[in-house]
Design a protein around this motif. Structure first.
Motif, short mmCIF file in Angstrom:
data_model
loop_
_atom_site.label_atom_id
_atom_site.label_comp_id
_atom_site.label_asym_id
_atom_site.label_seq_id
_atom_site.Cartn_x
_atom_site.Cartn_y
_atom_site.Cartn_z
N GLU A 94 0.80 -1.22 0.00
CA GLU A 94 0.00 0.00 0.00
C GLU A 94 0.84 1.28 0.00
N PRO A 95 0.39 2.27 -0.74
CA PRO A 95 0.99 3.61 -0.61
C PRO A 95 0.74 4.15 0.80
N THR A 96 1.57 5.10 1.22
CA THR A 96 1.49 5.55 2.61
C THR A 96 1.02 7.00 2.79
N GLY A 97 1.26 7.84 1.82
CA GLY A 97 0.98 9.25 2.03
C GLY A 97 1.99 9.96 2.91
N ASP A 98 2.95 9.22 3.44
CA ASP A 98 3.99 9.82 4.28
C ASP A 98 5.27 10.02 3.48
N VAL A 99 6.21 10.77 4.05
CA VAL A 99 7.48 10.94 3.36
C VAL A 99 8.24 9.62 3.34
N SER A 102 9.69 8.08 6.53
CA SER A 102 8.86 8.16 7.73
C SER A 102 8.87 6.85 8.51
N LYS A 105 4.21 4.92 10.53
CA LYS A 105 3.35 3.75 10.39
C LYS A 105 3.99 2.49 10.97
N PHE A 115 4.93 -0.46 4.62
CA PHE A 115 3.73 -0.48 3.79
C PHE A 115 3.99 -0.92 2.36
N THR A 244 1.52 3.37 -8.09
CA THR A 244 0.90 3.79 -6.83
C THR A 244 1.88 4.44 -5.87
N ASN A 249 5.66 10.77 -2.22
CA ASN A 249 4.28 11.14 -1.93
C ASN A 249 3.74 12.20 -2.89
N ALA A 250 4.19 12.10 -4.16
CA ALA A 250 3.56 12.81 -5.26
C ALA A 250 3.13 11.80 -6.32
N SER A 251 3.02 10.54 -5.93
CA SER A 251 2.69 9.49 -6.89
C SER A 251 1.28 9.64 -7.44
N GLY A 252 0.35 10.03 -6.58
CA GLY A 252 -1.02 10.22 -7.03
C GLY A 252 -1.11 11.32 -8.08
#
Lengths: 312, 312, 312, 312
Positions: A94-99, A102, A105, A115, A244, A249-252
């Motif tokens: 899963e992607p994390t949205g964190d740097v 980090s 998590k 993740f 993904t 955290n600029a993948s999206g």
């Protein structure tokens, strides 16, 4: 979905020159001294089509180190060495949205495994899974695999970058000991990090990276020999992660704006590919605030729009 | 606020026997093998009054290692070595609400320095500040300081516990490298941890800990000699931290239920004190879910209520 | 531990004038318009000794709203209404290290109940526990209790501040609905918040707050009548919380530097007390970065040092 | 990449019957009473090919509410209403790795705007951006849009589910007030939530959802009329989000195992599509631990593998 290489070869040099200007809005990575020496305004790219045609422009000959791009290749090698089940017992999907570095998590989300394999924590675990009796053997296996995908013996360890990484990477040590404590990392920390630092320090050119991307675009088959270098299933896994989680955290945003599998490194390098068609190697050392080559991302967006590359 | 030592010496043995039963609701720490050998039902206590009177009961002679109790003494020593300003440049003054080995706030709250000197991250930084040319010298200075406060040359390093700590403490290594990366820890990680593991492994008895508590209760003055062993200001700092952060993330509850400065360790030891009056050393290896001696906390609550010890 | 009131009354006016200068380093709260109108440089204080003597200086007559100071009184009232067990089923006893309106621990730490009654989440739950058939009745009971402790019918709701709170307090609504979802808040959200906003908007003077502090310093007994207004046990609980969590996430530092039970509000008000001796009411609207009266904290530090007030 | 519909129509009924068994490992959502009534073992699917052919199996006629699937359509409508820039000023483009109703990143990551439009916080903001003078008008516009994409006037609000949502959704209220406080949500909370609860309560069938998916698979063009219902650029954005964030925090795994754009809802519904080829509507109320239809995900994996649907 075919790219007009004639059009591309005519226009690419002009685009590259124009897009160098974006470098002024970014900055070269400084976390290790060796990276800080990279030329801020450099921008180079090579595209390698399945047919064999290649187009390069700008500073395509500027050597750079793979850094996080290497995470794609150690993931593939670990999958080939250990199989899917063993790898995903130790790292998530899963992607994390964190740097990228980090640790939140790891502490907050049980069972404390990384993740995904493209953040630092995950990549360190992946490196620990590679077959080999010593860090040297594991590192050599990675290098051989990179050379095989590149179809070129050029890629080599940059010893200065390696030493620079090894000396300064305390955050990675912290990650690794946390993973050790969580019983996710079974190997010893320093030998594992030695492999990790070496893989980051593999020096390449745009042409070599483009060729590696082409093998992935070609579902793991060497376009020159027709030999399967990586099982198609594992290439699919790698491409999924690149979409993904490949651009930190600029993948999206990259998925929306560019829409192709890609993986960036803190050196300013980017590996990208258009499935079924071509591989891309890019270098542009000035980074945006998410750690991706600022001019590189803009250039890939332009190319994707013009040649309709997006998967979506 | 005077404790009736006659009443105390009559009743204490009975209370201790009765309170052993609480051990069944807790568990001995298992994170290092040496601690796991501690007798689950043990409970011992010594109270040392300023007048010189002492009362002991139960397993007061059972030796145990200081573990986190040592953080109080390295804080005092660092304050004496470096002064208040230098210490609090590197470590904060606030309770965290997180578990003792949490890394969340190091990542989430700038500038990434430990919130207080009684959580692991803070204690590691404090140990790094101690004067001494080598880990050995620093460790010996801690041991000498502990012996001086105990008025007894008995405290000594338990080499088995020390080795056990050093081998298994990957979470502490992770913390230390994170602090190094945050530039909060200036010294090298392994030598600093070596000091930290050694201080945790100082073996003591209840009587020795009670005597150390008495010196703090007496504002830093040796009650036997009248000599100031610690400046009063630093004792005040230590007592404040013991109240706000001394009992891990059950410190707030302990302040309400017991109301005296105290510091616990994962060995089941507790250092406590009634200001101006007496020091307490306690051992009860079975821990509650917050990591404090389960029988010990209940016993201190009983004593505080009966003899009206609470500061509040 | 007796304060020399003669010395105090001579020196206090000069200290207050000198300490006004600290206001320049802070800022008046702006989150509700009414608070933003407070005079930045104001500083006033009243000390009320158990003997009946009072000393005031500076802008002691400046009316201000209790804001978070009210949390101490609703906690006491809830304990008297519902008993200790019922209150602590819904709210914890631990400091958090987070900002006063943080929601992190509600999501991260099971079972999602507020860590203590002095952060917003905890205070909202406490207000919901008060006896009364309607928000109006609950609010009137709080006001009556405040007046009783103040020994003065002066405290009253500031309707402008109340409306201003009620209109802008979306973060508090967010907290309350989160608590509702966690099943920690049993009452409806808006009526509960209505009580909470009203208690924050009770307008007082330094003399009134000092008198309230004196009752707490006197273990809950009205020093004029000898009547017990609050059971001693609940006063102890309140004082413990004031020490561990009373000054937002600067409580640990305040414990070290000042060392007495205190609670601040975003209006710049502070309630403090020296157990067994005196109560303090203070107003200084310019806040430091933790939300406490900047001049007020400095002044209390001076007084604590000079008159040796610290509990530690 | 063409799906053999003859093979599909022969085998699908058998697969559906076999895959019902997975329901036993999951559980029907219980957070609102209406959802808890859904038949645990139900499983139904419709595939709608661009050519007009459709295949259904199992409980394809079982009506279900869109729930989170509606987020895709409000995103498209908001993009059409307000344009890309206005939407992405208020909501980001990144997956989070957190659960769908998490508030952590709103507090931890400045400027506190939702990471993407498919988590609850983001979807609430998106709903607030829709044109319309009242919640009723906005809701009706959503419903019309859904019917238009479905090519069917069947979809309608399920009033029981709507009321059930509105009464119990305190976590969503908490989110909305937090967004309001962060100045990300400009509209009032309750009218915005009213729109949000209504969109979640739109009742559909598999055939209708499959037809909506087909329009997206066809780049926004109605396959029957040839009319562009949604600009291609916005469809691309929606498909990208469906890949990176469409299956809650199991999106990464779904990308690897299935590899097509999809969005699930807590009703057990799934909208999916194979770009350029077909749309899919699926219902299977028993959910896995990530909140996705457990039998549904397994069935889509089977279909993707057999017909080679993955984009990767």
């Amino acid at each position: 979905m075919t790219t007009d290489f004639r059009d591309l070869s005519e226009r690419l040099p002009g685009w590259v020159e124009a897009y160098r200007a974006y470098a002024a809005e970014g900055g070269v990575a400084t976390y290790i001294p060796e990276l800080a020496h990279a030329p801020q305004r450099a921008l180079g790219i090579t595209l390698h089509h399945r047919s064999g045609t290649t187009v390069s422009a700008g500073d395509a000959d500027l050597p750079f180190t793979l850094q996080s791009i290497s995470k794609v290749f150690t993931l593939l090698l670990a999958l080939m060495d250990r199989g899917e089940r063993a790898v995903f017992e130790k790292v998530g999907m899963e992607p994390t949205g964190d740097v990228f570095n980090s640790m939140l998590k790891l502490e907050l989300v049980q069972p404390g495994k990384p993740f995904n394999p493209l953040i630092n924590a995950g990549a360190i675990v992946v490196s620990s899974l590679l077959l080999g009796d010593s860090p040297e053997e594991k590192s050599q296996r990675i290098l051989r695999f990179v050379r095989e995908l590149a179809g070129d013996d050029g890629p080599a360890f940059n010893e200065d970058v390696y030493r620079s990484e090894a000396e300064t990477a305390n955050r990675n040590r912290s990650l690794a000991y946390f993973l050790k404590d969580n019983k996710v990392l079974d190997e010893d920390v320093e030998p594992t990090l030695d492999v990790y630092f070496r893989q980051c320090a593999i020096e390449v050119t745009c042409a070599q990276v483009a060729r590696m991307g082409l093998v992935l675009a070609n579902d793991g088959v060497d376009p020159a020999t027709g030999r399967e270098l990586v099982p198609r299933r594992f290439v699919r896994i790698a491409k999924s992660f690149m979409v993904t989680c490949g651009m930190y955290n600029a993948s999206g945003e990259f998925a929306i704006q560019v829409g192709i599998p890609a993986k960036s490194g803190v050196s300013g390098g980017i590996l990208a590919l258009v499935p079924g068609e071509l591989g891309i190697g890019l270098i542009g050392p000035a980074l945006n605030d998410k750690g991706n080559s600022i001019a590189g991302v803009h250039l890939l967006k332009l190319l994707s729009e013009r040649y309709d590359w997006s998967l979506f």
